[in-house]
Motif scaffolding. Structure first.
Motif, PDB file in Angstrom:
ATOM      1  N   ALA A  20      14.756  55.358  32.583  1.00  0.00           N
ATOM      2  CA  ALA A  20      13.501  55.375  33.341  1.00  0.00           C
ATOM      3  C   ALA A  20      13.073  56.769  33.766  1.00  0.00           C
ATOM      4  CB  ALA A  20      13.636  54.477  34.569  1.00  0.00           C
ATOM      5  N   VAL A  21      14.014  57.647  34.057  1.00  0.00           N
ATOM      6  CA  VAL A  21      13.655  58.975  34.567  1.00  0.00           C
ATOM      7  C   VAL A  21      12.816  59.778  33.570  1.00  0.00           C
ATOM      8  CG1 VAL A  21      14.639  61.210  35.247  1.00  0.00           C
ATOM      9  CG2 VAL A  21      15.477  59.116  36.281  1.00  0.00           C
ATOM     10  N   PRO A  22      13.177  59.884  32.288  1.00  0.00           N
ATOM     11  CA  PRO A  22      12.314  60.636  31.369  1.00  0.00           C
ATOM     12  C   PRO A  22      10.941  59.996  31.170  1.00  0.00           C
ATOM     13  CG  PRO A  22      14.451  60.256  30.359  1.00  0.00           C
ATOM     14  CD  PRO A  22      14.421  59.482  31.613  1.00  0.00           C
ATOM     15  N   VAL A  23      10.883  58.665  31.200  1.00  0.00           N
ATOM     16  CA  VAL A  23       9.598  57.983  31.047  1.00  0.00           C
ATOM     17  C   VAL A  23       8.686  58.335  32.219  1.00  0.00           C
ATOM     18  CG1 VAL A  23       8.459  55.740  30.991  1.00  0.00           C
ATOM     19  CG2 VAL A  23      10.516  56.108  29.654  1.00  0.00           C
ATOM     20  N   VAL A  24       9.221  58.248  33.436  1.00  0.00           N
ATOM     21  CA  VAL A  24       8.424  58.575  34.626  1.00  0.00           C
ATOM     22  C   VAL A  24       8.054  60.051  34.636  1.00  0.00           C
ATOM     23  CG1 VAL A  24       8.525  58.705  37.150  1.00  0.00           C
ATOM     24  CG2 VAL A  24       9.356  56.675  35.972  1.00  0.00           C
ATOM     25  N   PHE A  25       8.982  60.918  34.268  1.00  0.00           N
ATOM     26  CA  PHE A  25       8.723  62.357  34.267  1.00  0.00           C
ATOM     27  C   PHE A  25       7.622  62.727  33.270  1.00  0.00           C
ATOM     28  CE2 PHE A  25       9.831  66.708  32.836  1.00  0.00           C
ATOM     29  CZ  PHE A  25       9.662  67.365  34.050  1.00  0.00           C
ATOM     30  N   CYS A  26       7.720  62.241  32.053  1.00  0.00           N
ATOM     31  CA  CYS A  26       6.701  62.552  31.042  1.00  0.00           C
ATOM     32  C   CYS A  26       5.348  61.946  31.414  1.00  0.00           C
ATOM     33  CB  CYS A  26       7.148  62.044  29.674  1.00  0.00           C
ATOM     34  SG  CYS A  26       8.526  62.948  28.967  1.00  0.00           S
ATOM     35  N   THR A  27       5.359  60.728  31.939  1.00  0.00           N
ATOM     36  CA  THR A  27       4.110  60.095  32.349  1.00  0.00           C
ATOM     37  C   THR A  27       3.460  60.846  33.497  1.00  0.00           C
ATOM     38  OG1 THR A  27       5.029  57.975  31.663  1.00  0.00           O
ATOM     39  CG2 THR A  27       3.091  57.906  33.079  1.00  0.00           C
ATOM     40  N   ALA A  28       4.275  61.321  34.440  1.00  0.00           N
ATOM     41  CA  ALA A  28       3.733  62.085  35.564  1.00  0.00           C
ATOM     42  C   ALA A  28       3.129  63.411  35.096  1.00  0.00           C
ATOM     43  CB  ALA A  28       4.818  62.338  36.600  1.00  0.00           C
ATOM     44  N   ILE A  29       3.773  64.065  34.151  1.00  0.00           N
ATOM     45  CA  ILE A  29       3.230  65.324  33.622  1.00  0.00           C
ATOM     46  C   ILE A  29       1.902  65.066  32.913  1.00  0.00           C
ATOM     47  CG2 ILE A  29       3.571  67.080  31.838  1.00  0.00           C
ATOM     48  CD1 ILE A  29       6.474  67.203  32.620  1.00  0.00           C
ATOM     49  N   LEU A  30       1.865  64.044  32.083  1.00  0.00           N
ATOM     50  CA  LEU A  30       0.623  63.740  31.369  1.00  0.00           C
ATOM     51  C   LEU A  30      -0.481  63.317  32.325  1.00  0.00           C
ATOM     52  CD1 LEU A  30       2.057  61.915  28.238  1.00  0.00           C
ATOM     53  CD2 LEU A  30       1.022  64.182  28.330  1.00  0.00           C
ATOM     54  N   ALA A  31      -0.151  62.531  33.342  1.00  0.00           N
ATOM     55  CA  ALA A  31      -1.165  62.112  34.323  1.00  0.00           C
ATOM     56  C   ALA A  31      -1.667  63.298  35.128  1.00  0.00           C
ATOM     57  CB  ALA A  31      -0.586  61.050  35.255  1.00  0.00           C
ATOM     58  N   GLY A  32      -0.774  64.196  35.487  1.00  0.00           N
ATOM     59  CA  GLY A  32      -1.188  65.409  36.197  1.00  0.00           C
ATOM     60  C   GLY A  32      -2.103  66.281  35.356  1.00  0.00           C
ATOM     61  N   LEU A  33      -1.820  66.364  34.082  1.00  0.00           N
ATOM     62  CA  LEU A  33      -2.684  67.164  33.203  1.00  0.00           C
ATOM     63  C   LEU A  33      -4.037  66.499  32.986  1.00  0.00           C
ATOM     64  CD1 LEU A  33      -0.069  68.437  30.606  1.00  0.00           C
ATOM     65  CD2 LEU A  33      -1.229  69.762  32.384  1.00  0.00           C
ATOM     66  N   ASN A  55       1.338  66.700  21.596  1.00  0.00           N
ATOM     67  CA  ASN A  55       1.822  67.081  20.260  1.00  0.00           C
ATOM     68  C   ASN A  55       3.332  67.301  20.263  1.00  0.00           C
ATOM     69  OD1 ASN A  55      -0.711  66.941  19.084  1.00  0.00           O
ATOM     70  ND2 ASN A  55      -1.168  69.088  19.489  1.00  0.00           N
ATOM     71  N   PHE A  56       3.854  67.870  21.343  1.00  0.00           N
ATOM     72  CA  PHE A  56       5.304  68.054  21.464  1.00  0.00           C
ATOM     73  C   PHE A  56       6.013  66.701  21.453  1.00  0.00           C
ATOM     74  CE2 PHE A  56       9.029  68.177  24.277  1.00  0.00           C
ATOM     75  CZ  PHE A  56       9.822  69.082  23.584  1.00  0.00           C
ATOM     76  N   LEU A  57       5.489  65.742  22.201  1.00  0.00           N
ATOM     77  CA  LEU A  57       6.086  64.410  22.227  1.00  0.00           C
ATOM     78  C   LEU A  57       5.923  63.693  20.889  1.00  0.00           C
ATOM     79  CD1 LEU A  57       4.983  63.292  25.784  1.00  0.00           C
ATOM     80  CD2 LEU A  57       7.291  63.908  25.053  1.00  0.00           C
ATOM     81  N   ALA A  58       4.829  63.987  20.182  1.00  0.00           N
ATOM     82  CA  ALA A  58       4.591  63.357  18.883  1.00  0.00           C
ATOM     83  C   ALA A  58       5.614  63.808  17.846  1.00  0.00           C
ATOM     84  CB  ALA A  58       3.179  63.666  18.404  1.00  0.00           C
ATOM     85  N   VAL A  59       6.182  64.996  18.035  1.00  0.00           N
ATOM     86  CA  VAL A  59       7.220  65.468  17.112  1.00  0.00           C
ATOM     87  C   VAL A  59       8.419  64.536  17.148  1.00  0.00           C
ATOM     88  CG1 VAL A  59       8.901  67.328  16.743  1.00  0.00           C
ATOM     89  CG2 VAL A  59       6.516  67.882  17.181  1.00  0.00           C
ATOM     90  N   PHE A  60       8.782  64.059  18.339  1.00  0.00           N
ATOM     91  CA  PHE A  60       9.928  63.166  18.464  1.00  0.00           C
ATOM     92  C   PHE A  60       9.594  61.730  18.103  1.00  0.00           C
ATOM     93  CE2 PHE A  60      10.825  66.631  21.427  1.00  0.00           C
ATOM     94  CZ  PHE A  60      12.057  67.027  20.942  1.00  0.00           C
ATOM     95  N   GLY A  61       8.310  61.405  18.045  1.00  0.00           N
ATOM     96  CA  GLY A  61       7.920  60.028  17.775  1.00  0.00           C
ATOM     97  C   GLY A  61       7.282  59.807  16.433  1.00  0.00           C
ATOM     98  N   THR A  66       3.714  58.247  22.382  1.00  0.00           N
ATOM     99  CA  THR A  66       4.358  57.154  23.109  1.00  0.00           C
ATOM    100  C   THR A  66       5.754  56.874  22.551  1.00  0.00           C
ATOM    101  OG1 THR A  66       2.180  56.174  23.457  1.00  0.00           O
ATOM    102  CG2 THR A  66       4.087  54.769  23.854  1.00  0.00           C
ATOM    103  N   ILE A  67       5.863  56.857  21.246  1.00  0.00           N
ATOM    104  CA  ILE A  67       7.176  56.656  20.621  1.00  0.00           C
ATOM    105  C   ILE A  67       8.074  57.851  20.909  1.00  0.00           C
ATOM    106  CG2 ILE A  67       8.394  56.238  18.439  1.00  0.00           C
ATOM    107  CD1 ILE A  67       6.676  53.917  19.374  1.00  0.00           C
ATOM    108  N   GLY A  68       7.496  59.035  21.017  1.00  0.00           N
ATOM    109  CA  GLY A  68       8.267  60.224  21.379  1.00  0.00           C
ATOM    110  C   GLY A  68       8.868  60.108  22.766  1.00  0.00           C
TER     111      GLY A  68
END
Length: 119
Positions: A20-33, A55-61, A66-68
């Motif tokens: 849950a922590v990475p999901v919340v962290f990435c979502t918070a960064i994207l929402a802040g941006l 785009n950085f997250l898309a590399v992993f997904g 979202t998959i990233g």
């Protein structure tokens, strides 16, 4: 409560929080941006940063941000599971054999062997 049930419950919670922590962290960064991109003077920076993070997250997904996020979260969950299972292992070893007990029994024997060897 059984000790093993308690340990497995701890393993489950650790894995869940590690996911849950990475999901919340990435979502918070994207929402802040996204919020930053709606501000008048720095909206361009917010939009550009949002695209770069996505785009950085898309590399992993494999092309999907979202998959990233889910890939990173799953990896963190596996790492959390492994660390907690290492704690299980160490706990089991320490319960069966208290710390320094084996050395306290073997130390005089080892010292006598060393002193006899030198003579």
């Amino acid at each position: 409560m059984n000790i093993w049930l308690s340990l497995f419950f701890s393993l489950f919670l650790t894995t869940l929080v590690s996911f849950a922590v990475p999901v919340v962290f990435c979502t918070a960064i994207l929402a802040g941006l996204v919020v930053l991109s709606h501000l008048p003077l720095i909206g361009i920076w917010g939009t550009n940063l949002y695209e770069q993070v996505w785009n950085f997250l898309a590399v992993f997904g494999e092309g999907s941000g979202t998959i990233g996020i889910l890939t990173i979260a799953l990896t963190c969950a596996i790492v959390g599971f492994l660390f907690e299972s290492l704690n299980f292992y160490r706990y089991r070893i320490l319960i069966k054999q208290p710390l320094n007990t084996s050395w306290q029994k073997k130390a005089p024997e080892m010292i006598s062997k060393i002193t006899n060897y030198r003579q």
